[in-house]
Write an enzyme that holds these catalytic residues in place. Sequence first.
Site, short mmCIF file in Angstrom:
data_model
loop_
_atom_site.label_atom_id
_atom_site.label_comp_id
_atom_site.label_asym_id
_atom_site.label_seq_id
_atom_site.Cartn_x
_atom_site.Cartn_y
_atom_site.Cartn_z
N PRO A 2 0.82 -1.17 -0.02
CA PRO A 2 0.11 0.08 -0.14
C PRO A 2 0.76 1.31 0.07
CG PRO A 2 -0.76 -1.68 1.62
CD PRO A 2 0.66 -1.95 1.29
N GLU A 3 0.66 2.16 -0.93
CA GLU A 3 1.23 3.52 -1.09
C GLU A 3 0.08 4.48 -1.09
OE1 GLU A 3 4.08 3.58 -4.26
OE2 GLU A 3 4.52 1.55 -4.06
#
Length: 282
Positions: A2-3
């Site tokens: 997750p960014e």
Amino acid sequence: MPELPEVETFVRELQPLLQGRQILSGQVFWPRTIADSEPEFFLQRITGQRFETFGRRGKYMLLGLSGGDTLIVHLRMTGKLHVQPVATVPDKHTHVVLELDHEQALHFQDMRKFGRMWLVADPQPVLARLGPEPLAADFLASQLAAGLQGRAAPIKALLLDQGLLAGVGNIYADEALFRAKIHPMRPGRSLTFEEITRLYEAIRQVLQAAISACGSSLGTSSLQNYLRPGGATGNFQDDHAVYSRTGQACIGCGRPIQRLVIAQRSTHFCPHCQPAGVDAEQ
DNA sequence: ATAAGGCCCTGACCGC
DNA sequence: TGCGGTCAGGGCCTTA
């Protein structure tokens, strides 16, 4: 992993599921998940509060509660939040369960156990080191230029520095550098303002496009993969130009995408479309 | 001040 | 089939 786009998708998709829900009780199965206090204190303090507001800063989720506290969640590599029926038995990778009203529960699942939660009255100290939000209306290319000034490290490594820019991780750093046609090994200080402007635009465009596609899902198993709150995958992996495409044809020139290791992170780029340039110091 | 390397973690994957 | 080694990497910490 997750960014910014994946965290933004989580926040957007959790809001309709959680807004107004009250926390009735909770359990912590892996104490280190609670970053800033003992699990008993965390649970005692969060019980009775309702989810009210939903925000994001960098890769941090900011869930505002009715008691004035903020539940901050960082998913790190493999963290996920899922809203489940209250009877769902937590699996071996579920480290926190918050029982909610309406017969529901919020499960924090994280195979790698790197994810963290904070329950704070003031989020600011947790977020203090973060650089500007790349999608903010008042974020300017000149700020990015100021951050790169004098920096000898490779631009790829600098894009991963959350103090320089908040929210970009390994995937979107590679994608932005490809779109800006900049070699990942270029020292930050060697970039011209024109190149920095290209990079600035590329970062904003690729993050916005990834949000529109609900993020990138790349893992080979559901435990590793980024999955949205309802279990669906994102769609942006289909639009990656370089990330995880080592050896495949560049969408620009057809030559094979190459892989390097920079700052202990795998880096994907096209040597032809992203030439090292005469200024590169390596 | 910056930069580089180690650490935390576990499952997938590779070669033998 | 089994097994050991390697890889994945965000953020924080230590060291130079």
